[in-house]
Design a protein around this motif. Sequence first.
Motif, mmCIF file in Angstrom:
data_model
loop_
_atom_site.group_PDB
_atom_site.id
_atom_site.type_symbol
_atom_site.label_atom_id
_atom_site.label_comp_id
_atom_site.label_asym_id
_atom_site.label_seq_id
_atom_site.Cartn_x
_atom_site.Cartn_y
_atom_site.Cartn_z
ATOM 1 N N THR A 168 0.705 -1.107 -0.064
ATOM 2 C CA THR A 168 -0.070 -0.089 -0.053
ATOM 3 C C THR A 168 0.880 1.261 0.032
ATOM 4 O OG1 THR A 168 -0.226 0.045 2.428
ATOM 5 C CG2 THR A 168 -1.955 -1.181 1.075
ATOM 6 N N THR A 224 -4.872 0.355 -1.717
ATOM 7 C CA THR A 224 -5.146 1.243 -0.423
ATOM 8 C C THR A 224 -5.205 0.510 0.799
ATOM 9 O OG1 THR A 224 -7.346 1.576 -0.874
ATOM 10 C CG2 THR A 224 -5.826 3.235 -1.820
ATOM 11 N N ALA A 225 -5.288 -0.849 0.733
ATOM 12 C CA ALA A 225 -5.527 -1.688 1.715
ATOM 13 C C ALA A 225 -4.779 -3.173 1.518
ATOM 14 C CB ALA A 225 -6.896 -1.716 2.154
ATOM 15 N N GLN A 226 -4.801 -3.869 2.585
ATOM 16 C CA GLN A 226 -4.314 -5.378 2.265
ATOM 17 C C GLN A 226 -5.527 -6.189 1.687
ATOM 18 O OE1 GLN A 226 -1.295 -7.176 4.880
ATOM 19 N NE2 GLN A 226 -2.636 -8.669 5.089
ATOM 20 N N LEU A 256 0.231 -4.819 3.312
ATOM 21 C CA LEU A 256 0.968 -3.630 4.126
ATOM 22 C C LEU A 256 2.218 -3.622 4.270
ATOM 23 C CD1 LEU A 256 -1.519 -3.725 7.251
ATOM 24 C CD2 LEU A 256 -1.578 -2.399 5.317
#
Length: 267
Positions: A168, A224-226, A256
């Motif tokens: 991310t 933007t996220a795992q 991440l």
Amino acid sequence: IVVVFHPTSTGQTSRTLEIEFDGKKKNDEVDIRLYGTGIEAARITNSEGSSYGFGGVTVGLDEDKNIVFRNRGDATATNIGVSISGTGFSMSNGCGSTLAKDATCTVVVTFAPAFVGSHSGQLRMDYYSGTCNKSVTLSLTGTGNAPPPTANVQISNGPVYDYCTLQTGNSATKTFTLTNAGNRTARDMTLSLSGAGFSVISENCASTLNVGSNCSVTVCFAPTAQASYSGTLQVRYDNSQDDVTTSISLVGAGVLPPPPATVVADS
């Protein structure tokens, strides 16, 4: 005494069996009246006679025809088997192994031309009529027509493009090339992109794409996220016959970043 009834025509017939013997009276005799009915052996016909022509069908398309078989004899037809031959012809058999008097069954014949030009084949039903093995055949013909000229827009790197795994905060881009591999200009062309994490950062495609020409679109993937991500890049256009779409699936994953290292001072 064994009496065999072997009718030579349909309908009822009768004969007399006379038995003479020596009894109490000279020239004693017994008369036995015999009756029997001759029936017509099974006789199967089809709804199209000896031949059926599909006419012209575009290569890549198909056409169906229902062929109805009827038993016009009196006896039940048994041991029925249906087969089809010839390139481009196939069938869906709705007939069982027997067919009673006046009963019908249907075979759906499909013509899907494999090439441009003439095709020929045969539909055949074999059966036992009650007296002998018989068959009824239907000659099949059809013509494969060349498909009409159309545009054919293809997207490079398909059908699936994988951006792999990114941390991310990072991103990756990929430029996809759209090429008109058909023989007509693609018109009213529009691009669309779906899926969270994906965005178009540049493209040079107009509303038309000539034969043999290409244009490009660059798509960015920024997780933007795992999580696992998926999207679709699609082009819609008029190929001169219909409004059609071509698409490519986009996939990727976000993870991440590792936590910062901890420095422990010596005491």
